[in-house]
Scaffold this active site. Structure first.
Site, PDB file in Angstrom:
ATOM      1  N   ASP A 173       5.042  -1.479  -2.723  1.00  5.16           N
ATOM      2  CA  ASP A 173       5.279  -1.268  -3.632  1.00  5.16           C
ATOM      3  C   ASP A 173       3.659  -1.028  -4.837  1.00  5.16           C
ATOM      4  O   ASP A 173       2.510  -1.197  -4.279  1.00  5.16           O
ATOM      5  CB  ASP A 173       5.594  -2.978  -3.483  1.00  5.16           C
ATOM      6  CG  ASP A 173       5.031  -3.751  -3.460  1.00  5.16           C
ATOM      7  OD1 ASP A 173       3.737  -3.839  -4.036  1.00  5.16           O
ATOM      8  OD2 ASP A 173       4.987  -4.903  -3.247  1.00  5.16           O
ATOM      9  N   PHE A 213       7.218  -7.557  -1.666  1.00  5.75           N
ATOM     10  CA  PHE A 213       6.809  -7.278  -0.365  1.00  5.75           C
ATOM     11  C   PHE A 213       7.520  -5.674   0.611  1.00  5.75           C
ATOM     12  O   PHE A 213       7.643  -5.883   1.625  1.00  5.75           O
ATOM     13  CB  PHE A 213       8.125  -8.915   0.605  1.00  5.75           C
ATOM     14  CG  PHE A 213       7.360  -9.778   0.213  1.00  5.75           C
ATOM     15  CD1 PHE A 213       5.966 -10.402   0.625  1.00  5.75           C
ATOM     16  CD2 PHE A 213       7.790 -10.675  -0.372  1.00  5.75           C
ATOM     17  CE1 PHE A 213       5.550 -11.605   0.068  1.00  5.75           C
ATOM     18  CE2 PHE A 213       7.278 -11.933  -0.957  1.00  5.75           C
ATOM     19  CZ  PHE A 213       5.718 -12.303  -0.755  1.00  5.75           C
ATOM     20  N   SER A 214       7.844  -5.558  -0.364  1.00  3.88           N
ATOM     21  CA  SER A 214       8.312  -4.081   0.146  1.00  3.88           C
ATOM     22  C   SER A 214       6.958  -2.963   0.320  1.00  3.88           C
ATOM     23  O   SER A 214       6.631  -1.802  -0.008  1.00  3.88           O
ATOM     24  CB  SER A 214       8.846  -3.146  -1.228  1.00  3.88           C
ATOM     25  OG  SER A 214      10.004  -3.306  -1.757  1.00  3.88           O
ATOM     26  N   ASN A 215       6.236  -3.496   1.334  1.00  3.95           N
ATOM     27  CA  ASN A 215       5.259  -2.892   2.081  1.00  3.95           C
ATOM     28  C   ASN A 215       5.800  -3.120   3.513  1.00  3.95           C
ATOM     29  O   ASN A 215       5.974  -3.531   3.634  1.00  3.95           O
ATOM     30  CB  ASN A 215       3.754  -3.844   1.811  1.00  3.95           C
ATOM     31  CG  ASN A 215       3.437  -4.354   0.004  1.00  3.95           C
ATOM     32  OD1 ASN A 215       3.182  -3.083  -0.604  1.00  3.95           O
ATOM     33  ND2 ASN A 215       4.147  -5.338  -0.506  1.00  3.95           N
ATOM     34  N   HIS A 245       1.941 -11.920   4.991  1.00  5.04           N
ATOM     35  CA  HIS A 245       1.628 -11.506   4.144  1.00  5.04           C
ATOM     36  C   HIS A 245       0.218 -10.835   3.666  1.00  5.04           C
ATOM     37  O   HIS A 245      -0.578 -10.231   3.958  1.00  5.04           O
ATOM     38  CB  HIS A 245       2.275 -11.589   3.087  1.00  5.04           C
ATOM     39  CG  HIS A 245       2.314 -10.252   1.296  1.00  5.04           C
ATOM     40  ND1 HIS A 245       2.367  -9.398   1.872  1.00  5.04           N
ATOM     41  CD2 HIS A 245       1.553 -10.389   0.576  1.00  5.04           C
ATOM     42  CE1 HIS A 245       1.718  -8.743   1.020  1.00  5.04           C
ATOM     43  NE2 HIS A 245       1.936  -9.987  -0.305  1.00  5.04           N
ATOM     44  N   HIS A 300      -2.574   9.055  18.229  1.00  2.00           N
ATOM     45  CA  HIS A 300      -1.793   8.007  19.070  1.00  2.00           C
ATOM     46  C   HIS A 300      -1.725   6.651  17.910  1.00  2.00           C
ATOM     47  O   HIS A 300      -3.198   6.976  18.798  1.00  2.00           O
ATOM     48  CB  HIS A 300      -1.181   8.774  20.216  1.00  2.00           C
ATOM     49  CG  HIS A 300      -0.123   7.807  20.471  1.00  2.00           C
ATOM     50  ND1 HIS A 300      -0.831   6.742  22.276  1.00  2.00           N
ATOM     51  CD2 HIS A 300       1.369   6.796  20.407  1.00  2.00           C
ATOM     52  CE1 HIS A 300       0.299   5.829  22.671  1.00  2.00           C
ATOM     53  NE2 HIS A 300       1.457   6.109  21.184  1.00  2.00           N
TER      54      HIS A 300
END
Length: 131
Positions: free
Chosen positions: A28, A120-122, A98, A20
């Site tokens: 990316d 920004f595909s994170n 970022h 948990h």
């Protein structure tokens, strides 16, 4: 042979070991990974596998209670943001700069590198509980 969705042995081991509020990151192909953070490199070529494909597979096995995204995704990649929100409609979202997201990768159990080539595909996934 394993019958569930995630068959990558490294990724499956990390997910199975999470408790948990532990963190797992997916990103990316260009995201820098801090020294000491385990990198599970799934990238084969541009866009393969995609960020969304990897995220969907991970979500099939990981309970998620909160996600962290770069603030910049709102303006620089709204399509990806909408796709993430569609997959996780009831999950709390925290937007951070970022630069902070990159620093926070050091706190994750692992970083899963995809072939994604969009900005920004994170994401950082915070695990929930199944009970």
């Amino acid at each position: 042979m394993k019958k569930t969705t995630v068959i990558n042995s490294e990724l499956s081991t990390v997910i199975a070991g999470m408790g948990h509020m532990d963190w797992l990151s997916i990103g990316d192909a260009g995201m820098p990974v801090p020294m000491g953070t385990q990198k599970i490199d799934l990238a084969l070529t541009k866009q393969l596998p995609s960020f969304q494909d990897v995220l969907k597979n991970v979500l099939s096995e990981l309970a998620v209670q909160k996600i962290y995204l770069a603030e910049e995704i709102k303006t620089q990649n709204p399509e990806q943001l909408a796709a993430i929100q569609a997959l996780l409609p009831d999950v709390e979202v925290a937007f951070v700069p970022h630069s902070q997201l990159k620093q926070d990768l050091a706190k994750t159990h692992a970083f899963v590198r995809t072939g994604e080539m969009t900005p920004f595909s994170n994401i950082i996934l915070e695990s929930g509980v199944t009970f």
